[in-house]
Motif scaffolding. Structure first.
Motif, short mmCIF file in Angstrom:
data_model
loop_
_atom_site.label_atom_id
_atom_site.label_comp_id
_atom_site.label_asym_id
_atom_site.label_seq_id
_atom_site.Cartn_x
_atom_site.Cartn_y
_atom_site.Cartn_z
N VAL A 7 -0.17 6.66 -10.85
CA VAL A 7 -1.17 6.69 -9.77
C VAL A 7 -1.48 8.19 -9.23
CG1 VAL A 7 -1.79 6.05 -7.46
CG2 VAL A 7 -1.18 4.29 -9.31
N GLY A 45 -5.44 8.81 -1.78
CA GLY A 45 -4.60 7.71 -2.01
C GLY A 45 -4.55 6.53 -1.01
N PRO A 48 -7.54 2.62 -3.63
CA PRO A 48 -7.23 2.65 -4.98
C PRO A 48 -8.16 2.98 -5.79
CG PRO A 48 -7.17 0.40 -4.09
CD PRO A 48 -7.35 1.30 -3.06
N ASP A 50 -10.68 1.98 -8.75
CA ASP A 50 -10.77 0.79 -9.59
C ASP A 50 -11.58 1.19 -10.99
OD1 ASP A 50 -13.39 1.51 -8.98
OD2 ASP A 50 -13.43 -0.11 -7.28
N GLN A 75 -2.32 -0.02 -14.02
CA GLN A 75 -2.42 -1.46 -13.86
C GLN A 75 -1.41 -2.31 -14.53
OE1 GLN A 75 -6.46 -1.75 -14.90
NE2 GLN A 75 -7.44 -1.47 -12.70
N LEU A 127 -2.14 -1.38 0.61
CA LEU A 127 -2.45 -0.59 -0.63
C LEU A 127 -2.07 -1.27 -1.73
CD1 LEU A 127 -3.62 2.00 -1.63
CD2 LEU A 127 -1.61 2.94 -1.59
N GLU A 128 -0.81 -1.71 -1.76
CA GLU A 128 -0.35 -2.68 -2.93
C GLU A 128 -1.23 -3.78 -3.31
OE1 GLU A 128 3.60 -5.18 -4.12
OE2 GLU A 128 3.87 -3.56 -2.78
N GLU A 130 -4.28 -4.11 -2.52
CA GLU A 130 -5.46 -3.55 -3.24
C GLU A 130 -5.32 -3.20 -4.80
OE1 GLU A 130 -8.66 -3.81 -2.20
OE2 GLU A 130 -7.65 -4.80 -0.48
N GLN A 131 -4.32 -2.63 -5.07
CA GLN A 131 -3.76 -2.29 -6.48
C GLN A 131 -3.51 -3.71 -7.37
OE1 GLN A 131 -0.27 -0.07 -5.75
NE2 GLN A 131 -1.39 1.90 -5.67
N THR A 134 -7.18 -5.03 -8.14
CA THR A 134 -7.60 -4.02 -9.02
C THR A 134 -7.07 -4.86 -10.16
OG1 THR A 134 -7.98 -2.23 -7.74
CG2 THR A 134 -7.98 -1.82 -10.04
#
Length: 265
Positions: A7, A45, A48, A50, A75, A127-128, A130-131, A134
């Protein structure tokens, strides 16, 4: 390479390649149809990357698919270890079977629905989450393949009747999925009463060589079933669940009926 490293590499290369192309964040945003604040959030950062963003960046910066490739790597690394064998089977399958008594299957989840489900674990940083959203949406790329797998999903009626605000959008999306020729969605009506599927969700993938692989999830994660006896048990249970579900046309009619009760989106 660890996911965090990948990332960070994506963010670093986005900044570097944009600068080499002689564009500031505002100019890059205009070329990719994103605001300058979104470009800044991605590069720092706080948002995220996509798949659409990565593809736009590759196109504008002429990087030959670099960012899409790095994103796929990130991913894959973002998925829990126990899920990786099933993810591999899902991507290679010629046929897929899903049953879930409590949730819409992941391949048919909208972004908002997926986000709500992933927030069940309130210990995860935003944030995790959202990752993970994605990554879940990335799984749905198999629906766009030139030769996608045949997909049969059985869903319990109670799943449709959740009263959350996101359900109108989710049901409309489910109907769009049902319109795809290779997707078959069947609903187990409430009138079916108790049945074997209520013991838990199950997924099955048929590979090109004819072998089947099963997958089951629980509160602590999930496990793959690839031994002949266990797969046979899951296939038998699948047939029982499929047997109490409505035919395809009646299932779609039920989804439409429930969708209409949510009112306009």
């Amino acid at each position: 390479m660890e996911r965090e490293q990948t990332v960070e590499l994506i963010r670093t290369q986005l900044r570097k390649q944009r600068a080499l192309a002689g564009m500031n964040q505002d100019e890059f945003g205009k070329r990719t149809n994103y605001s300058a604040s979104t470009v800044s959030a991605v590069e720092t950062g706080t948002r995220p990357v996509d798949l659409p963003y990565a593809r736009h960046a590759d196109e504008i910066l002429e990087t030959g698919g670099l960012f899409e490739s790095l994103l796929h790597t990130a991913q894959r690394d973002a998925q829990p270890e126990w899920f990786m064998p099933w993810l591999k089977a899902e991507r290679a399958a010629t046929q897929l079977r899903y049953f879930n008594p409590t949730l819409i299957p992941g391949l048919f989840q909208t972004e908002n629905y997926a986000r709500a489900v992933l927030r069940f674990d309130d210990t995860r940083p935003e944030l995790e989450i959202e990752q993970q959203v994605t990554a879940r949406l990335e799984r749905q790329e198999i629906l766009k393949l030139e030769r996608p797998p045949q997909i049969v999903a059985v869903i319990d009626e109670s799943v449709l009747r959740r009263t959350d605000a996101i359900m109108a959008e989710q049901l409309a999306h489910l109907l769009r999925m049902a319109d795809l020729s290779f997707v078959h969605i069947h609903i187990v009506p409430a009138s079916a009463g108790l049945h074997v599927g209520l013991s838990g969700a199950l997924s099955l993938a048929r590979l090109a060589d004819g072998t089947w692989i099963g997958h089951m999830e629980n509160q602590l994660g999930g496990e793959q079933a690839d031994k002949e006896e266990r797969v046979a048990t899951l296939l038998a249970r699948w047939e029982c669940v499929r047997g109490v579900a409505l035919p395809r046309t009646l299932s779609v009619a039920l989804i439409k009926e429930v969708e209409s009760q949510h009112g306009p989106q």
